[in-house]
Write a protein that holds these residues in place. Structure first.
Motif, short mmCIF file in Angstrom:
data_model
loop_
_atom_site.label_atom_id
_atom_site.label_comp_id
_atom_site.label_asym_id
_atom_site.label_seq_id
_atom_site.Cartn_x
_atom_site.Cartn_y
_atom_site.Cartn_z
N UNK A 42 0.83 -1.22 0.00
CA UNK A 42 0.00 0.00 0.00
C UNK A 42 0.85 1.26 0.00
N UNK A 43 2.02 1.19 0.64
CA UNK A 43 2.92 2.34 0.62
C UNK A 43 3.54 2.55 -0.76
N UNK A 44 3.76 1.44 -1.48
CA UNK A 44 4.46 1.50 -2.76
C UNK A 44 3.53 1.70 -3.96
N UNK A 45 2.26 1.41 -3.78
CA UNK A 45 1.32 1.43 -4.91
C UNK A 45 0.26 2.51 -4.67
N UNK A 46 0.26 3.51 -5.50
CA UNK A 46 -0.69 4.62 -5.34
C UNK A 46 -2.05 4.23 -5.89
N UNK A 47 -3.11 4.52 -5.14
CA UNK A 47 -4.45 4.24 -5.66
C UNK A 47 -4.82 5.14 -6.84
N UNK A 48 -4.03 6.18 -7.08
CA UNK A 48 -4.29 7.08 -8.20
C UNK A 48 -3.78 6.52 -9.53
N UNK A 54 -0.79 -0.47 -11.38
CA UNK A 54 -0.77 -0.97 -10.01
C UNK A 54 -0.43 -2.47 -9.98
N UNK A 55 -0.99 -3.21 -10.93
CA UNK A 55 -0.71 -4.65 -10.98
C UNK A 55 0.75 -4.89 -11.36
#
Length: 267
Positions: A42-48, A54-55
């Motif tokens: 979650x720290x490394x992958x931005x929800x934006x 992201x994958x």
């Protein structure tokens, strides 16, 4: 109904619970390590970011940054199914690494799903109308052409993949394949006590003749010939056309000879 991407991981947890006595301690450790991986992701992958980006980043984390890998020299070792070992040494087989990716995908709400491909577990990414297949051996994408080659390697030249074989896995079939893989690994390595405990837990849930057959094979390895005989005779009676029944009939003859020579064998 929501597809449970964590379901395969939960099968690994249940398997470890049955065969090892330190489950309480290991359960806490497994939960802690997986929780740590989720937080790192979650720290490394931005929800934006886009779903595809992201994958891609998740796969980079798992295989490159965190070092998860498959060892071709120890592919079928039972330890590749033990979650504490996999999480400690970052080593497994496609189904175990796939289970971890699916767990993370569930936590991050990413559209990654298991595929019951005949040769090994494959992952299916669904983005709008696009489908991408991922090989959990190394985290790389795999084309349908390559999958077709693997399919022909398993079933013969000209055999064609059926469309349903590339769809999201039926979870019950996925569980059955995992159970057979786990049984085979334990039996092959003659971890008889663990194999018996695991198979016995499956028999208590269902009187599947294949579980009873495998329990009989383990009991024979343990020298419990009378009980093994009952299980193997049950299987041959219920599944006379199964290809393994011919082999089992030979085993039955040998077991009866063993009983005649050792009438006080374990019951």
């Amino acid at each position: 109904m929501k597809y449970n991407r964590r379901a395969l991981f939960d099968q690994f947890v249940r398997f470890y619970h049955v065969i090892f006595d330190n489950y309480g301690e290991s359960k806490v450790a497994i939960r802690g390590k997986m929780g740590a991986l989720v937080r790192k992701a979650r720290r490394e992958i931005s929800p934006d970011w886009s779903v595809e980006v992201r994958i891609q980043r998740l796969l980079q984390l798992v295989y490159r940054d965190w070092g998860f890998h498959c060892d071709p020299n120890n592919y079928f070792r039972s330890r590749n199914l033990y979650l504490p070992y996999i999480l400690e040494y970052r080593e497994g087989m496609p189904v175990s690494l796939g289970a971890i990716i699916l767990y993370l995908a569930e936590a991050l709400d990413l559209p990654i799903y298991p595929v019951n491909f005949p040769t090994q577990l494959i992952l299916r990414v669904e983005i709008d109308d696009k489908v991408i297949f991922i090989d959990p051996w190394n985290g790389n994408s795999i084309s349908q052409e390559k999958l077709q080659q693997l399919y022909e390697g398993a079933f013969g030249f000209g055999a064609q993949i059926q469309p349903e074989e590339l769809e999201r896995a039926d979870l019950q079939l996925l569980f059955s394949r995992f159970e057979q893989l786990a049984k085979n690994a334990l039996i092959r390595e003659e971890h008889n006590d663990m194999a018996f405990r695991y198979i016995e837990s499956l028999v208590h849930r269902s009187d599947d003749p294949y579980n009873i057959r495998d329990r009989g094979l383990v009991l024979a390895q343990m020298g419990a010939y009378p009980t093994a005989l009952k299980d193997l005779e049950y299987f041959v009676d219920k599944c006379p056309q199964d290809p393994t029944s011919t082999f089992i009939r030979t085993q039955l003859s040998e077991l009866k000879n063993e009983l005649e020579q050792a009438p006080y064998a374990i019951h």
